[in-house]
Scaffold this active site. Structure first.
Site, PDB file in Angstrom:
ATOM      1  N   ASP A   8      60.376 -14.313 -24.034  1.00 50.42           N
ATOM      2  CA  ASP A   8      60.151 -15.735 -23.812  1.00 50.42           C
ATOM      3  C   ASP A   8      59.349 -16.300 -24.975  1.00 50.42           C
ATOM      4  OD1 ASP A   8      61.428 -15.288 -21.449  1.00 50.42           O
ATOM      5  OD2 ASP A   8      59.732 -15.800 -20.155  1.00 50.42           O
ATOM      6  N   ASP A 129      67.188 -21.570 -11.324  1.00 50.14           N
ATOM      7  CA  ASP A 129      65.756 -21.318 -11.124  1.00 50.14           C
ATOM      8  C   ASP A 129      65.347 -22.032  -9.849  1.00 50.14           C
ATOM      9  OD1 ASP A 129      65.828 -20.104 -13.669  1.00 50.14           O
ATOM     10  OD2 ASP A 129      65.536 -22.055 -14.616  1.00 50.14           O
TER      11      ASP A 129
END
Length: 250
Positions: A8, A129
């Protein structure tokens, strides 16, 4: 079942967030290319990259870091975060990304996702998500009124390669995957599902290899790999052993 190590990116660094909160970022490596090489050397088959800044901005913000990763490894890479139009899809696929992950666009511009999936068969995934079962967008900053299941089912005829399902409440907290919600989604959609959010230990990997998880395509591991709670060699050996017992899954 493929185990994807997560990279990330925030301001060019490899970080892990807690529950998607950019203010709760821990930096684990200043060199994304080095981190990718570490994962490749450990035997991972593919890396999972997220441009966190891009997810909030709506366009690429860590391009240099992503391209450094791509030039540093031989294994495939999938990328999500801020990819909102066909130009961005084409840009990254042309530069060596194996698969792009479209999240916010799946809610706000589903026709674009369908077009991308048709134009690039097998190379477009949808990122779902979820917060309390409802889809969140724009770097998880906004929660919609659409359920994860409804969004997943809406793309069943679109030809997307996979769904990356993340439980936001567990992401980065090492509390284990939300298997109940993940399996519920995987059982009700025909698209392969990749589990994300909370993978913490070899017990989680062992759980993913149980018969009721056979229709899961993989899982993403983040913080547990960075802080050493998950032994990469042991996890990958466990997965290889399971494949050996089930040659059709190899």
């Amino acid at each position: 079942m493929i185990l994807y190590p997560a990279i990330d990116l925030k301001q060019g660094q490899c970080v892990r967030l807690a529950q998607g909160d950019m203010a709760r970022a821990t930096v684990f490596n200043n060199d994304p290319g080095e981190q990718a090489r570490i994962f490749e050397a450990k035997g991972f088959e593919c890396v999972h990259i997220v441009d966190l800044d891009g997810a909030f901005a709506g366009h690429a913000r860590n391009s240099e870091a992503v391209e450094l990763i791509l030039s540093s490894i031989q294994i495939p890479a999938q990328l999500g975060g801020g990819i909102r139009d066909m130009n961005a899809v084409a840009y990254w696929l042309d530069r060596g990304v194996t698969r792009v992950i479209l999240g916010t666009a799946a809610v706000k511009n589903p026709s674009f996702v369908r077009e991308a999936a048709r134009h690039y068969p097998g190379r477009v995934a949808v990122g779902i998500d979820a917060r309390d079962g409802m889809v969140a967008v724009e770097g998880w900053a906004k929660t919609t009124t659409m359920s994860a299941l409804d969004l997943g089912k809406s793309f069943e005829d679109a030809g997307v390669a996979a769904i990356v399902y993340t439980d936001i409440a567990r992401d980065g907290l090492l509390q284990g995957l939300n298997m109940e919600a993940t399996l519920a989604l995987a059982e009700k959609v025909a698209i392969p599902v990749i589990a994300s959010g909370g993978l913490a230990s070899l017990d989680d990997v062992r759980r993913l290899l149980q018969p009721d998880c056979a229709n899961l395509a993989g899982a993403i591991a983040g913080r547990a790999l960075y802080d050493g709670r998950l032994d990469a060699a042991a996890a990958l050996q466990m997965i290889r052993a399971a494949r050996g017992a089930n040659p059709a899954d190899a």
